[in-house]
Design a protein around this motif. Structure first.
Motif, PDB file in Angstrom:
ATOM      1  N   LEU A 192      16.319   8.411  -5.247  1.00  0.00           N
ATOM      2  CA  LEU A 192      15.679   8.070  -3.972  1.00  0.00           C
ATOM      3  C   LEU A 192      14.334   8.771  -3.818  1.00  0.00           C
ATOM      4  O   LEU A 192      13.368   8.177  -3.319  1.00  0.00           O
ATOM      5  CB  LEU A 192      16.605   8.413  -2.816  1.00  0.00           C
ATOM      6  CG  LEU A 192      17.852   7.549  -2.693  1.00  0.00           C
ATOM      7  CD1 LEU A 192      18.735   8.072  -1.574  1.00  0.00           C
ATOM      8  CD2 LEU A 192      17.483   6.111  -2.462  1.00  0.00           C
ATOM      9  N   PHE A 193      14.255  10.025  -4.250  1.00  0.00           N
ATOM     10  CA  PHE A 193      12.991  10.749  -4.170  1.00  0.00           C
ATOM     11  C   PHE A 193      11.928  10.106  -5.054  1.00  0.00           C
ATOM     12  O   PHE A 193      10.778   9.930  -4.628  1.00  0.00           O
ATOM     13  CB  PHE A 193      13.187  12.212  -4.566  1.00  0.00           C
ATOM     14  CG  PHE A 193      11.901  12.971  -4.650  1.00  0.00           C
ATOM     15  CD1 PHE A 193      11.219  13.308  -3.494  1.00  0.00           C
ATOM     16  CD2 PHE A 193      11.373  13.324  -5.879  1.00  0.00           C
ATOM     17  CE1 PHE A 193      10.018  14.000  -3.570  1.00  0.00           C
ATOM     18  CE2 PHE A 193      10.182  14.017  -5.959  1.00  0.00           C
ATOM     19  CZ  PHE A 193       9.498  14.353  -4.795  1.00  0.00           C
ATOM     20  N   PHE A 194      12.280   9.739  -6.278  1.00  0.00           N
ATOM     21  CA  PHE A 194      11.297   9.141  -7.176  1.00  0.00           C
ATOM     22  C   PHE A 194      10.909   7.740  -6.727  1.00  0.00           C
ATOM     23  O   PHE A 194       9.767   7.320  -6.925  1.00  0.00           O
ATOM     24  CB  PHE A 194      11.808   9.129  -8.608  1.00  0.00           C
ATOM     25  CG  PHE A 194      11.855  10.496  -9.229  1.00  0.00           C
ATOM     26  CD1 PHE A 194      10.811  11.376  -9.095  1.00  0.00           C
ATOM     27  CD2 PHE A 194      12.954  10.891  -9.954  1.00  0.00           C
ATOM     28  CE1 PHE A 194      10.847  12.635  -9.666  1.00  0.00           C
ATOM     29  CE2 PHE A 194      13.010  12.149 -10.533  1.00  0.00           C
ATOM     30  CZ  PHE A 194      11.959  13.022 -10.386  1.00  0.00           C
ATOM     31  N   LEU A 195      11.831   7.009  -6.111  1.00  0.00           N
ATOM     32  CA  LEU A 195      11.456   5.703  -5.541  1.00  0.00           C
ATOM     33  C   LEU A 195      10.485   5.873  -4.384  1.00  0.00           C
ATOM     34  O   LEU A 195       9.548   5.079  -4.223  1.00  0.00           O
ATOM     35  CB  LEU A 195      12.703   4.948  -5.094  1.00  0.00           C
ATOM     36  CG  LEU A 195      13.519   4.300  -6.195  1.00  0.00           C
ATOM     37  CD1 LEU A 195      14.797   3.710  -5.617  1.00  0.00           C
ATOM     38  CD2 LEU A 195      12.718   3.232  -6.901  1.00  0.00           C
ATOM     39  N   TRP A 196      10.697   6.906  -3.574  1.00  0.00           N
ATOM     40  CA  TRP A 196       9.762   7.186  -2.494  1.00  0.00           C
ATOM     41  C   TRP A 196       8.395   7.567  -3.058  1.00  0.00           C
ATOM     42  O   TRP A 196       7.359   7.109  -2.563  1.00  0.00           O
ATOM     43  CB  TRP A 196      10.310   8.302  -1.609  1.00  0.00           C
ATOM     44  CG  TRP A 196       9.364   8.716  -0.541  1.00  0.00           C
ATOM     45  CD1 TRP A 196       9.111   8.073   0.630  1.00  0.00           C
ATOM     46  CD2 TRP A 196       8.507   9.862  -0.569  1.00  0.00           C
ATOM     47  NE1 TRP A 196       8.162   8.752   1.339  1.00  0.00           N
ATOM     48  CE2 TRP A 196       7.770   9.858   0.627  1.00  0.00           C
ATOM     49  CE3 TRP A 196       8.312  10.884  -1.477  1.00  0.00           C
ATOM     50  CZ2 TRP A 196       6.842  10.837   0.924  1.00  0.00           C
ATOM     51  CZ3 TRP A 196       7.380  11.861  -1.170  1.00  0.00           C
ATOM     52  CH2 TRP A 196       6.661  11.830   0.014  1.00  0.00           C
TER      53      TRP A 196
END
Length: 94
Positions: free
Chosen positions: A12-16
Protein backbone atom coordinates in the motif's frame (compact mmCIF):
# COMPACT_ATOMS: atom_id res chain seq x y z
CA UNK A 1 1.41 -14.20 9.73
CA UNK A 2 2.86 -10.84 10.73
CA UNK A 3 5.12 -10.87 7.66
CA UNK A 4 2.06 -11.04 5.41
CA UNK A 5 0.69 -7.93 7.12
CA UNK A 6 4.00 -6.12 6.81
CA UNK A 7 4.26 -6.92 3.10
CA UNK A 8 0.67 -5.77 2.52
CA UNK A 9 1.42 -2.47 4.30
CA UNK A 10 4.54 -2.07 2.15
CA UNK A 11 2.45 -2.74 -0.94
CA UNK A 12 0.00 0.00 0.00
CA UNK A 13 2.85 2.40 0.77
CA UNK A 14 4.58 1.76 -2.56
CA UNK A 15 1.29 2.12 -4.44
CA UNK A 16 0.79 5.47 -2.73
CA UNK A 17 4.34 6.50 -3.65
CA UNK A 18 3.73 5.36 -7.24
CA UNK A 19 0.65 7.56 -7.47
CA UNK A 20 2.62 10.57 -6.15
CA UNK A 21 5.36 10.46 -8.82
CA UNK A 22 4.88 13.30 -11.28
CA UNK A 23 8.21 14.33 -12.78
CA UNK A 24 10.73 11.64 -13.72
CA UNK A 25 10.04 8.33 -15.41
CA UNK A 26 13.02 6.69 -13.70
CA UNK A 27 11.56 7.30 -10.24
CA UNK A 28 8.24 5.96 -11.53
CA UNK A 29 9.96 2.77 -12.67
CA UNK A 30 11.72 2.39 -9.32
CA UNK A 31 8.39 2.69 -7.49
CA UNK A 32 6.86 0.15 -9.86
CA UNK A 33 9.67 -2.29 -9.11
CA UNK A 34 9.15 -1.75 -5.40
CA UNK A 35 5.46 -2.60 -5.86
CA UNK A 36 6.38 -5.79 -7.69
CA UNK A 37 8.90 -6.68 -5.00
CA UNK A 38 6.33 -6.24 -2.24
CA UNK A 39 3.84 -8.36 -4.19
CA UNK A 40 6.49 -11.06 -4.57
CA UNK A 41 7.27 -11.00 -0.86
CA UNK A 42 3.56 -11.14 -0.06
CA UNK A 43 2.97 -14.20 -2.25
CA UNK A 44 6.14 -15.88 -1.01
CA UNK A 45 5.12 -15.61 2.64
CA UNK A 46 1.56 -16.58 1.76
CA UNK A 47 2.78 -19.69 -0.04
CA UNK A 48 4.97 -20.62 2.93
CA UNK A 49 2.12 -20.01 5.37
CA UNK A 50 -0.42 -22.11 3.50
CA UNK A 51 2.12 -24.46 1.87
CA UNK A 52 1.13 -23.66 -1.70
CA UNK A 53 3.26 -24.59 -4.64
CA UNK A 54 5.68 -21.99 -5.88
CA UNK A 55 4.31 -21.78 -9.44
CA UNK A 56 2.53 -18.48 -8.88
CA UNK A 57 5.60 -17.01 -7.21
CA UNK A 58 7.84 -18.01 -10.11
CA UNK A 59 5.36 -16.69 -12.66
CA UNK A 60 5.19 -13.33 -10.88
CA UNK A 61 8.98 -13.24 -10.67
CA UNK A 62 9.26 -13.79 -14.42
CA UNK A 63 6.71 -11.03 -15.10
CA UNK A 64 8.56 -8.65 -12.77
CA UNK A 65 11.84 -9.25 -14.59
CA UNK A 66 10.20 -8.82 -18.00
CA UNK A 67 8.47 -5.63 -16.84
CA UNK A 68 11.76 -4.22 -15.57
CA UNK A 69 13.58 -4.98 -18.82
CA UNK A 70 10.76 -3.54 -20.91
CA UNK A 71 10.56 -0.40 -18.77
CA UNK A 72 14.30 0.23 -19.00
CA UNK A 73 14.25 -0.32 -22.76
CA UNK A 74 11.45 2.22 -23.12
CA UNK A 75 13.32 4.65 -20.89
CA UNK A 76 16.49 4.36 -22.97
CA UNK A 77 14.55 4.86 -26.20
CA UNK A 78 12.79 7.90 -24.73
CA UNK A 79 16.12 9.35 -23.60
CA UNK A 80 17.56 8.87 -27.07
CA UNK A 81 14.51 10.40 -28.72
CA UNK A 82 13.80 13.35 -26.40
CA UNK A 83 16.92 13.73 -24.27
CA UNK A 84 15.02 13.97 -20.96
CA UNK A 85 13.12 11.55 -18.77
CA UNK A 86 10.33 13.89 -17.74
CA UNK A 87 6.77 12.61 -17.83
CA UNK A 88 5.77 15.86 -19.53
CA UNK A 89 8.03 14.92 -22.47
CA UNK A 90 5.66 12.06 -23.27
CA UNK A 91 2.74 14.34 -24.06
CA UNK A 92 4.56 16.85 -26.25
CA UNK A 93 4.12 16.35 -29.97
CA UNK A 94 7.05 17.04 -32.31
Amino acid sequence: MILVYISSVLLLFFLWAFSRQRYHILSLLVCLEAVMLSILVFFYFLSILYSFSSHLFLMLLVFAVCEAAFGLALLVSLLRLRGVDFISALSSVR
